[in-house]
Scaffold this active site. Structure first.
Site, PDB file in Angstrom:
ATOM      1  N   ASP A 113      -8.443  10.906 -29.560  1.00 43.27           N
ATOM      2  CA  ASP A 113      -8.929  12.204 -29.309  1.00 43.27           C
ATOM      3  C   ASP A 113     -10.047  12.814 -30.330  1.00 43.27           C
ATOM      4  OD1 ASP A 113      -6.940  13.846 -27.744  1.00 43.27           O
ATOM      5  OD2 ASP A 113      -6.136  15.070 -29.300  1.00 43.27           O
TER       6      ASP A 113
ATOM      7  N   TYR B 267     -11.804  15.101 -33.042  1.00 41.42           N
ATOM      8  CA  TYR B 267     -11.263  15.641 -34.177  1.00 41.42           C
ATOM      9  C   TYR B 267     -11.158  17.383 -33.923  1.00 41.42           C
ATOM     10  CZ  TYR B 267     -12.725  11.676 -37.052  1.00 41.42           C
ATOM     11  OH  TYR B 267     -12.985  10.415 -37.741  1.00 41.42           O
TER      12      TYR B 267
ATOM     13  N   PHE C 150     -14.380   8.930 -34.202  1.00 40.11           N
ATOM     14  CA  PHE C 150     -14.362   8.303 -35.606  1.00 40.11           C
ATOM     15  C   PHE C 150     -15.345   9.076 -36.436  1.00 40.11           C
ATOM     16  CE2 PHE C 150     -11.765   4.957 -34.085  1.00 40.11           C
ATOM     17  CZ  PHE C 150     -10.770   5.117 -34.706  1.00 40.11           C
TER      18      PHE C 150
ATOM     19  N   HIS D 169      -4.332   0.562 -36.692  1.00 47.08           N
ATOM     20  CA  HIS D 169      -5.258   1.675 -36.747  1.00 47.08           C
ATOM     21  C   HIS D 169      -5.869   1.873 -38.247  1.00 47.08           C
ATOM     22  CE1 HIS D 169      -6.929   6.166 -36.568  1.00 47.08           C
ATOM     23  NE2 HIS D 169      -6.790   5.645 -35.290  1.00 47.08           N
TER      24      HIS D 169
END
Length: 220
Positions: free
Chosen positions: A65, A67, A78, A187
């Protein structure tokens, strides 16, 4: 349907843009921008594609998703804008790069330099309501981004797919492992980084593979 996206992707994805689900998705997204605070800004929705042309794709990093905090999302998974504090997961990515390759840790979380070298920083969902994580999931974006992964797999060779966490790893079925390299790790979020992301050496492994097939390494 006219979608503002870099021309090589526009050609590769033209059949996708004509599908009924995509028309419905775009109508939904347009209405959301009119009625709510949505991230990223509209001009940045397809930024991952605009900065990394189809021909240039050497590495794919999959996020989930955008931010959802103010000023953070700008279309690359990221990554955040230069004036925004580096998020925890990216801090951990930088730490692994430092341990793996000895690179100094950057003072910001802006990853455009990766994208311009051929790293497709692809979120599964490309828009989100402010401060509501996951709010645009299951609206059609995943169908679109799954097609992107499949097309990269089908039409290219020797791409490195970095799949971090169970969500990203669930996309491995879309990738032809006989002609691409898939690297998996937990992750990099603080919740899971010590379960094997630290020490995964994905960045040196990526460069070793690219070098072995005659492609330029990524300057991480």
């Amino acid at each position: 349907m006219d979608v503002r996206i870099e021309k090589s992707w526009k050609e590769i994805l033209k059949e996708e843009f004509e599908k009924p689900y995509f028309s419905g998705l775009i109508e939904f997204v347009r209405n959301e921008y009119k009625t709510k605070k949505i991230f990223p800004p509209p001009k940045d929705i397809f930024k991952a594609f605009d900065l990394c042309t189809f021909d240039n794709v050497k590495v794919v990093i999959l996020g989930q998703d955008p931010y959802h905090g103010s000023g953070q999302a700008h279309g690359l998974c990221f990554s955040v804008n230069p004036d925004i504090k580096t998020p925890p997961s990216l801090v951990n990515i930088y730490k692994e790069i430092h341990e793996d390759l000895g690179k100094p840790i950057p003072d910001n979380g802006h990853l455009e330099r990766w994208a311009k070298q051929g790293v497709l920083l692809l979120n599964a969902t490309l828009t989100v309501v402010a401060h509501r994580a996951g709010s645009h999931q299951k609206k059609g974006w995943e169908e679109f981004t799954d097609s992107v992964i499949r097309l990269v797999s089908d039409k290219k060779e020797h791409v490195v797919f970095l799949l971090w966490g169970s969500f990203a790893q669930s996309k491995s079925d879309l990738i032809d492992q006989s002609k691409h390299l898939i690297l998996k790790a937990p992750h990099p979020s603080p919740l899971s980084v010590y379960r094997g992301f630290f020490g995964c050496k994905h960045f040196s492994k990526t460069n070793e593979y690219l070098k072995s097939v005659g492609l330029d390494e990524i300057k991480w």
